[in-house]
Design an enzyme around this catalytic site. Structure first.
Site, PDB file in Angstrom:
ATOM      1  N   CYS A 156      37.927  45.903  36.384  1.00 54.26           N
ATOM      2  CA  CYS A 156      39.126  46.679  36.693  1.00 54.26           C
ATOM      3  C   CYS A 156      40.105  46.725  35.515  1.00 54.26           C
ATOM      4  O   CYS A 156      40.149  45.814  34.678  1.00 54.26           O
ATOM      5  CB  CYS A 156      39.851  46.081  37.889  1.00 54.26           C
ATOM      6  SG  CYS A 156      38.960  46.229  39.433  1.00 54.26           S
ATOM      7  N   GLU A 200      43.379  46.333  35.611  1.00 59.25           N
ATOM      8  CA  GLU A 200      44.395  45.273  35.646  1.00 59.25           C
ATOM      9  C   GLU A 200      43.878  43.995  35.013  1.00 59.25           C
ATOM     10  O   GLU A 200      44.570  43.320  34.254  1.00 59.25           O
ATOM     11  CB  GLU A 200      44.801  44.943  37.085  1.00 59.25           C
ATOM     12  CG  GLU A 200      45.362  46.098  37.865  1.00 59.25           C
ATOM     13  CD  GLU A 200      44.297  46.849  38.630  1.00 59.25           C
ATOM     14  OE1 GLU A 200      43.261  47.224  38.032  1.00 59.25           O
ATOM     15  OE2 GLU A 200      44.482  47.075  39.823  1.00 59.25           O
ATOM     16  N   CYS A 225      43.032  45.940  43.588  1.00 60.75           N
ATOM     17  CA  CYS A 225      41.980  45.467  44.500  1.00 60.75           C
ATOM     18  C   CYS A 225      42.151  43.971  44.758  1.00 60.75           C
ATOM     19  O   CYS A 225      42.924  43.281  44.079  1.00 60.75           O
ATOM     20  CB  CYS A 225      40.604  45.763  43.918  1.00 60.75           C
ATOM     21  SG  CYS A 225      40.076  44.589  42.653  1.00 60.75           S
ATOM     22  N   ASN A 266      39.651  50.612  33.464  1.00 58.74           N
ATOM     23  CA  ASN A 266      38.435  50.100  34.090  1.00 58.74           C
ATOM     24  C   ASN A 266      37.222  50.464  33.244  1.00 58.74           C
ATOM     25  O   ASN A 266      37.157  51.552  32.651  1.00 58.74           O
ATOM     26  CB  ASN A 266      38.293  50.574  35.538  1.00 58.74           C
ATOM     27  CG  ASN A 266      38.355  52.064  35.719  1.00 58.74           C
ATOM     28  OD1 ASN A 266      39.054  52.762  34.979  1.00 58.74           O
ATOM     29  ND2 ASN A 266      37.638  52.568  36.698  1.00 58.74           N
ATOM     30  N   CYS A 298      41.476  41.582  41.757  1.00 63.40           N
ATOM     31  CA  CYS A 298      42.581  41.556  40.795  1.00 63.40           C
ATOM     32  C   CYS A 298      43.767  40.783  41.355  1.00 63.40           C
ATOM     33  O   CYS A 298      44.457  40.066  40.621  1.00 63.40           O
ATOM     34  CB  CYS A 298      42.998  42.977  40.425  1.00 63.40           C
ATOM     35  SG  CYS A 298      41.782  43.784  39.365  1.00 63.40           S
ATOM     36  N   GLU A 340      33.114  50.453  33.578  1.00 62.18           N
ATOM     37  CA  GLU A 340      32.014  50.326  34.540  1.00 62.18           C
ATOM     38  C   GLU A 340      30.674  50.068  33.853  1.00 62.18           C
ATOM     39  O   GLU A 340      30.582  50.107  32.618  1.00 62.18           O
ATOM     40  CB  GLU A 340      31.958  51.600  35.395  1.00 62.18           C
ATOM     41  CG  GLU A 340      33.260  51.807  36.158  1.00 62.18           C
ATOM     42  CD  GLU A 340      33.206  52.938  37.162  1.00 62.18           C
ATOM     43  OE1 GLU A 340      32.308  53.798  37.079  1.00 62.18           O
ATOM     44  OE2 GLU A 340      34.086  52.934  38.054  1.00 62.18           O
TER      45      GLU A 340
HETATM   46  N1  THU Z   1      39.467  49.804  39.973  1.00 59.97           N
HETATM   47  C1  THU Z   1      40.413  49.317  39.115  1.00 59.97           C
HETATM   48  O1  THU Z   1      40.265  49.413  37.891  1.00 59.97           O
HETATM   49  N2  THU Z   1      41.498  48.721  39.642  1.00 59.97           N
HETATM   50  C2  THU Z   1      41.740  48.595  40.980  1.00 59.97           C
HETATM   51  O2  THU Z   1      42.653  47.896  41.380  1.00 59.97           O
HETATM   52  C3  THU Z   1      40.906  49.327  41.930  1.00 59.97           C
HETATM   53  C4  THU Z   1      39.561  49.683  41.419  1.00 59.97           C
HETATM   54  C5  THU Z   1      38.280  50.435  39.412  1.00 59.97           C
HETATM   55  C6  THU Z   1      37.008  49.671  39.616  1.00 59.97           C
HETATM   56  C7  THU Z   1      35.977  50.767  39.551  1.00 59.97           C
HETATM   57  O3  THU Z   1      35.675  51.013  38.189  1.00 59.97           O
HETATM   58  C8  THU Z   1      36.698  51.992  40.095  1.00 59.97           C
HETATM   59  O4  THU Z   1      38.089  51.692  40.023  1.00 59.97           O
HETATM   60  C9  THU Z   1      36.335  52.352  41.516  1.00 59.97           C
HETATM   61  O5  THU Z   1      36.461  51.276  42.369  1.00 59.97           O
END
Ligand code: THU
Length: 133
Positions: free
Chosen positions: A53, A55, A88, A42, A91, A44
């Site tokens: 994310c 994935e 999430c 991920n 994704c 940000e």
């Molecule tokens: N996140 C992911 O990378 N994948 C997921 O399926 C759930 C959430 C990341 C997004 C954000 O950077 C952090 O986790 C918190 O939500």
């Protein structure tokens, strides 16, 4: 490549996470038929909605390298969660379009728990291009 090896690649990718806001690092690894593995973590941003994310980064990396849906074999994701980390909703929607519906998705955590599923299971009744016809 074994399931365990793919999860290990996701754990390695997780180390590249840029997550200074949530402090929640996620890693993903996508295996292709020819043995290639595309990874993602991920990433940000201070403008929060721009966070991406793990994935989707792995999946888009595969797409950008010309991998077709039919060539995708499995996806692993991992995070430091009590239960195996689950993708999430955003994704799931993207996976439902770009990833084979019955290919294994290995949800995992750093403790070694693994739960195997598919995108059909994770997102039944997905919105799809069919609705746009
Ligand atoms: N996140 C992911 O990378 N994948 C997921 O399926 C759930 C959430 C990341 C997004 C954000 O950077 C952090 O986790 C918190 O939500």
């Amino acid at each position: 490549m074994t399931k365990e090896e793919l999860i290990e690649r996701a754990k390695e990718a997780r180390k590249l996470s840029y997550s200074p806001y949530s402090h929640f690092a996620v890693g993903a690894a996508l295996l292709c038929k020819d043995g290639r593995v595309f990874v993602g973590s991920n990433v940000e941003n201070s403008s929060y909605p721009l966070c991406m994310c793990a994935e989707r980064n792995a999946l888009y990396m595969a797409k950008m390298n010309g991998v077709q849906k039919e060539e995708m074999v499995a996806l692993a994701l991992t995070a430091d969660t009590d239960e195996p980390c689950s993708p999430c909703g955003a994704c799931r929607q993207v996976l439902s379009e770009l990833f084979p519906k019955d290919a294994p998705i290995y949800m995992s955590n750093l403790k070694g728990d693994v739960q195997e599923t598919t995108i059909s299971e994770l997102l039944p009744f997905a919105f799809s291009e069919d609705a746009l016809k």
